[in-house]
Design an enzyme around this catalytic site. Structure first.
Site, mmCIF file in Angstrom:
data_model
loop_
_atom_site.group_PDB
_atom_site.id
_atom_site.type_symbol
_atom_site.label_atom_id
_atom_site.label_comp_id
_atom_site.label_asym_id
_atom_site.label_seq_id
_atom_site.Cartn_x
_atom_site.Cartn_y
_atom_site.Cartn_z
ATOM 1 N N ARG A 166 0.840 -1.182 0.000
ATOM 2 C CA ARG A 166 0.000 0.000 0.000
ATOM 3 C C ARG A 166 0.885 1.245 0.000
ATOM 4 O O ARG A 166 2.048 1.184 0.405
ATOM 5 C CB ARG A 166 -0.920 0.012 1.227
ATOM 6 C CG ARG A 166 -1.816 -1.213 1.356
ATOM 7 C CD ARG A 166 -2.577 -1.170 2.674
ATOM 8 N NE ARG A 166 -3.479 -2.320 2.808
ATOM 9 C CZ ARG A 166 -3.154 -3.474 3.359
ATOM 10 N NH1 ARG A 166 -1.917 -3.653 3.840
ATOM 11 N NH2 ARG A 166 -4.024 -4.464 3.444
ATOM 12 N N LYS B 89 -1.599 -2.043 7.544
ATOM 13 C CA LYS B 89 -3.025 -1.885 7.819
ATOM 14 C C LYS B 89 -3.460 -2.895 8.881
ATOM 15 O O LYS B 89 -3.075 -4.062 8.827
ATOM 16 C CB LYS B 89 -3.836 -2.092 6.543
ATOM 17 C CG LYS B 89 -5.310 -1.768 6.699
ATOM 18 C CD LYS B 89 -6.043 -1.865 5.386
ATOM 19 C CE LYS B 89 -7.511 -1.509 5.549
ATOM 20 N NZ LYS B 89 -8.245 -1.602 4.267
ATOM 21 N N HIS C 205 -2.389 2.751 -5.489
ATOM 22 C CA HIS C 205 -2.986 1.463 -5.128
ATOM 23 C C HIS C 205 -3.190 0.569 -6.350
ATOM 24 O O HIS C 205 -3.263 -0.663 -6.206
ATOM 25 C CB HIS C 205 -4.318 1.676 -4.406
ATOM 26 C CG HIS C 205 -4.655 0.599 -3.429
ATOM 27 N ND1 HIS C 205 -3.989 0.441 -2.226
ATOM 28 C CD2 HIS C 205 -5.565 -0.400 -3.475
ATOM 29 C CE1 HIS C 205 -4.490 -0.589 -1.570
ATOM 30 N NE2 HIS C 205 -5.446 -1.128 -2.305
ATOM 31 N N ARG D 88 -0.564 -2.057 -6.549
ATOM 32 C CA ARG D 88 -0.827 -3.200 -5.662
ATOM 33 C C ARG D 88 -1.847 -4.144 -6.307
ATOM 34 O O ARG D 88 -1.695 -5.364 -6.245
ATOM 35 C CB ARG D 88 -1.340 -2.677 -4.318
ATOM 36 C CG ARG D 88 -1.741 -3.751 -3.300
ATOM 37 C CD ARG D 88 -2.068 -3.063 -1.976
ATOM 38 N NE ARG D 88 -2.877 -3.878 -1.082
ATOM 39 C CZ ARG D 88 -2.383 -4.745 -0.198
ATOM 40 N NH1 ARG D 88 -1.085 -4.924 -0.105
ATOM 41 N NH2 ARG D 88 -3.190 -5.429 0.599
ATOM 42 N N HIS E 82 -3.777 -9.720 3.615
ATOM 43 C CA HIS E 82 -5.226 -9.762 3.781
ATOM 44 C C HIS E 82 -5.614 -10.715 4.899
ATOM 45 O O HIS E 82 -5.075 -11.824 4.992
ATOM 46 C CB HIS E 82 -5.906 -10.226 2.480
ATOM 47 C CG HIS E 82 -5.963 -9.165 1.427
ATOM 48 N ND1 HIS E 82 -6.218 -9.439 0.103
ATOM 49 C CD2 HIS E 82 -5.802 -7.818 1.501
ATOM 50 C CE1 HIS E 82 -6.211 -8.319 -0.590
ATOM 51 N NE2 HIS E 82 -5.962 -7.325 0.232
ATOM 52 N N TYR F 82 -9.525 -10.434 -7.132
ATOM 53 C CA TYR F 82 -8.621 -10.381 -8.277
ATOM 54 C C TYR F 82 -8.905 -11.478 -9.299
ATOM 55 O O TYR F 82 -8.420 -11.411 -10.419
ATOM 56 C CB TYR F 82 -7.168 -10.421 -7.799
ATOM 57 C CG TYR F 82 -6.840 -9.217 -6.957
ATOM 58 C CD1 TYR F 82 -6.777 -7.950 -7.531
ATOM 59 C CD2 TYR F 82 -6.645 -9.329 -5.585
ATOM 60 C CE1 TYR F 82 -6.513 -6.833 -6.754
ATOM 61 C CE2 TYR F 82 -6.382 -8.217 -4.808
ATOM 62 C CZ TYR F 82 -6.328 -6.969 -5.401
ATOM 63 O OH TYR F 82 -6.080 -5.858 -4.637
#
Length: 291
Positions: free
Chosen positions: A139, A164, A235, A238, A261, A270
């Site tokens: 990120r 994150k 982003h 990414r 994640h 994706y």
């Protein structure tokens, strides 16, 4: 935080302290205070006097004035913190529910477009930073938060500290990416911008990191220079990292770990943009190859 600590009332001070106790990010604190300000402006009185009907009418007003689903949900989250935590009035927000966000697939550049974008960056520092965003799938906040000591050329990893969700993790460091980082380090060190143990991508003042806004500007400038007219941001690199790995048949659970994640469902988006996988599928109108 200066813009939310000026003319602080006792009520707002209490809310700020509650957020500090929970170590909420500065941007989150600003968003929560902004939500309470909106409510106070709507009511024309102190927000702690709001009733259930006031809150319902306030949400209707946000909808009628064209607030986006994202704005609505962020505002409701801020108000929920204010009423549930600061005022300890859980009953007031009990009937307030977030709205469903529209499902959109991310914009993804092809591998060729990504290479053109990075090559078109205006300087070696920006080229290296964009290479990290794409080559390690980080990120923007994680890219600018890297320090020189986070690069481990022995284990070929990048240490992402407090990404994150306040989680540490390791990201992949490919030989090509390491080479680009070394090229930037040599130039930055010769310029006196790389402080011992300092930021990998320093800003104008070497004691400060490059900002996310500056990085995003670099992406837009590189896109213009490369003739890429897709609507992209930092982003997007990414997104490209995950999509292109998926197209290379990398297990989606490995990609999940690399991206940091928590839920596999987040990574699974994706599969909707991995166009190389779609091209490999034989449609029902096509003849099957001979067995």
């Amino acid at each position: 935080m200066d813009n939310i600590t000026s003319a602080v009332t006792p009520l707002r001070q209490r809310m700020l302290e509650d957020m500090r106790l929970r170590k909420l990010e500065p941007r989150t604190q600003e968003a929560y205070v902004r939500a309470v300000r909106k409510l106070a402006a709507y009511l024309h009185r102190s927000p702690d006097t709001a009733t259930v009907e006031d809150l319902r009418n306030f949400q209707l007003n946000l909808v009628d004035t064209g607030a986006s689903p994202m704005t609505l949900n962020v505002t409701l989250t801020g108000l929920r913190f204010f009423f549930d935590v600061t005022l300890e009035r859980l009953d007031l927000m009990a009937r307030m529910h977030p709205v469903k966000l529209p499902h959109r697939v991310p914009v993804v550049l092809s591998t060729q477009e990504t290479a053109r974008l990075i090559a078109a960056a205006s300087n070696v520092k920006h080229q290296a930073a964009l290479s990290v965003a794409y080559g390690a799938g980080l990120r923007a906040s994680e890219v600018i938060g890297l320090k020189v000591t986070d690069v481990d050329s022995q284990r070929m990893t990048l240490r992402v500290e407090q990404g994150k969700g306040r989680k540490d993790r390791y990201a992949m460091l490919s030989p090509v990416l390491l080479q680009r980082l070394r090229s930037w380090w040599r130039i930055g060190h010769a310029q006196g911008r790389m402080l011992p143990g300092g930021w990998l991508f320093p800003g104008l003042d070497p004691t400060d990191p490059l900002t996310a806004r500056q990085l995003n500007r670099a992406v837009h400038a590189a896109a213009d220079a490369a003739g890429i007219d897709k609507r992209i941001s930092t982003h997007s690199l990414r997104h490209g990292f995950a999509t292109h790995l998926l197209e290379r048949k990398v297990d989606i659970r490995v990609i999940q770990v690399l991206l940091g994640h928590k839920r596999l469902e987040t990574t699974a988006i994706y599969t909707h943009v991995a166009t190389d996988l779609l091209r490999e599928v034989i449609g029902p109108l096509e003849p099957l190859p001979p067995s």
